[in-house]
Design a protein around this motif. Structure first.
Motif, PDB file in Angstrom:
ATOM      1  N   GLU A  12      -3.652 -16.376 -21.504  1.00  0.00           N
ATOM      2  CA  GLU A  12      -4.089 -15.657 -20.442  1.00  0.00           C
ATOM      3  C   GLU A  12      -3.323 -14.943 -20.034  1.00  0.00           C
ATOM      4  O   GLU A  12      -2.852 -14.450 -19.527  1.00  0.00           O
ATOM      5  N   ASP A  67       0.411 -16.199 -19.332  1.00  0.00           N
ATOM      6  CA  ASP A  67       1.398 -15.333 -20.318  1.00  0.00           C
ATOM      7  C   ASP A  67       1.135 -15.323 -21.926  1.00  0.00           C
ATOM      8  O   ASP A  67       1.115 -16.383 -22.790  1.00  0.00           O
ATOM      9  N   PRO A  68       0.517 -14.147 -21.801  1.00  0.00           N
ATOM     10  CA  PRO A  68       0.145 -13.408 -23.095  1.00  0.00           C
ATOM     11  C   PRO A  68       1.535 -13.657 -23.841  1.00  0.00           C
ATOM     12  O   PRO A  68       1.214 -13.651 -24.929  1.00  0.00           O
ATOM     13  N   ASN A  69       2.576 -14.073 -23.601  1.00  0.00           N
ATOM     14  CA  ASN A  69       4.118 -13.823 -24.673  1.00  0.00           C
ATOM     15  C   ASN A  69       3.620 -15.249 -25.105  1.00  0.00           C
ATOM     16  O   ASN A  69       4.775 -15.230 -25.496  1.00  0.00           O
ATOM     17  N   LEU A  70       3.394 -16.165 -25.041  1.00  0.00           N
ATOM     18  CA  LEU A  70       3.309 -17.862 -25.310  1.00  0.00           C
ATOM     19  C   LEU A  70       2.234 -17.213 -26.246  1.00  0.00           C
ATOM     20  O   LEU A  70       1.316 -16.583 -26.753  1.00  0.00           O
ATOM     21  N   ILE A  71       3.259 -18.365 -27.632  1.00  0.00           N
ATOM     22  CA  ILE A  71       2.560 -17.876 -29.214  1.00  0.00           C
ATOM     23  C   ILE A  71       1.192 -19.731 -29.454  1.00  0.00           C
ATOM     24  O   ILE A  71       0.493 -19.979 -29.708  1.00  0.00           O
ATOM     25  N   LYS A  77      -1.309 -19.429 -31.866  1.00  0.00           N
ATOM     26  CA  LYS A  77      -2.242 -17.893 -32.164  1.00  0.00           C
ATOM     27  C   LYS A  77      -2.357 -17.488 -33.453  1.00  0.00           C
ATOM     28  O   LYS A  77      -1.996 -18.760 -34.508  1.00  0.00           O
ATOM     29  N   GLY A 102       7.807 -18.735 -31.370  1.00  0.00           N
ATOM     30  CA  GLY A 102       7.878 -18.202 -29.797  1.00  0.00           C
ATOM     31  C   GLY A 102       7.307 -19.244 -29.232  1.00  0.00           C
ATOM     32  O   GLY A 102       8.001 -20.107 -29.707  1.00  0.00           O
ATOM     33  N   ARG A 103       7.286 -19.261 -27.782  1.00  0.00           N
ATOM     34  CA  ARG A 103       7.269 -20.045 -27.177  1.00  0.00           C
ATOM     35  C   ARG A 103       5.917 -21.082 -26.594  1.00  0.00           C
ATOM     36  O   ARG A 103       4.399 -20.390 -27.338  1.00  0.00           O
TER      37      ARG A 103
END
Length: 260
Positions: free
Chosen positions: A117, A119-123, A168, A200-201
């Motif tokens: 939460e 870093d929402p760009n993390l997969i 995700k 993704g990261r």
């Protein structure tokens, strides 16, 4: 929100997936570690591979808890098929894999949720785990302190274990889940981490949040040590050449310097 059979349902944050195959002696411990989580926003999707030791009956006895769903499925010896069956039935935003012979610390899901939460760009995220024998002796407590990048997977090997990973749900869908190729048997997770790392990261959480149990019924032990070694080499070879092809020209030389 999701729609299932025309009814709106609230989507849980986590879908916990457990695969079982004649693993009752460990399975109860794994399920208990999910029930004991400080994070409560989860569902559990259990896929049983036609067990004959009471594992399926134990799982169905829990079905009064609406968070539990149990699927009986014959994977014909390919674990990836069971993993993909579980993924197809996940409704959560994130998938947290727990193999039946492993277990989690009570704060595992809460700690993972905090970083996801933040870093929402993390997969996805993976964390440190301990290894122990089925007699309870501690063997190791180490992972490389590193993110799940393609380069790290090439140079350090398969340092992410399924029970120490959260991704995700959409990311698994985007890469097509786990490979069901027979040549990747026992290394299908290594292949999946490569494919996920390209979209993704994947962060590393330096906390021991789970335990991996080493015992004589592990898939790699049952099938001989040479099987996972060969499968891992096949995965490495495929993704090494994929990266070479992506680099081209000067990039190839730079890539080889980074690997070696």
């Amino acid at each position: 929100m999701l729609r299932l059979n025309s009814k709106e349902i609230v989507r849980p944050f986590f879908s916990v997936t457990i695969l079982s195959y004649n693993s009752l002696s460990f399975l109860k411990r794994a399920v208990r570690s999910v029930l004991d989580q400080s994070e409560t926003d989860w569902e559990l999707v259990a896929v049983d591979n036609t067990s004959t030791d009471g594992s399926y009956e134990y799982l169905t006895s829990l079905s009064d808890d609406r968070r539990f769903r149990v699927i009986r499925f014959d994977n014909h010896g390919i674990v990836a098929r069971s993993r993909n069956m579980s993924l197809r039935n996940c409704r959560g935003r994130y998938v947290a894999i727990l193999d039946a012979d492993d277990y989690w610390m009570p704060d595992k899901l809460r700690k993972c949720r905090e970083i996801l939460e933040r870093d929402p760009n993390l997969i996805g995220v993976h964390h440190r785990k301990r290894f122990e024998t089925d007699s309870g002796d501690w063997v190791s407590s180490g992972d490389p302190d590193q993110a799940g990048t393609t380069l790290n997977l090439l140079t350090k090997g398969c340092f992410i274990t399924p029970s120490a990973s959260v991704f995700k749900t959409q990311a698994f869908e985007d890469v097509g889940g786990f490979s069901e190729e027979r040549g990747f048997f026992t290394a299908e997770d290594y292949d999946a981490w490569f494919r996920l790392s390209r979209i993704g990261r994947v962060a590393f959480l330096p906390l021991v949040l789970g335990v991996f149990t080493i015992h004589s019924e592990n898939t790699s032990y049952r099938n001989g040590h040479h099987i996972p070694i060969l499968a891992g080499l096949r995965v490495f070879q495929r993704h090494f050449f994929i990266e070479l092809n992506r680099c081209g020209g000067l990039g190839v030389r730079l890539f080889l310097c980074r690997v070696y």
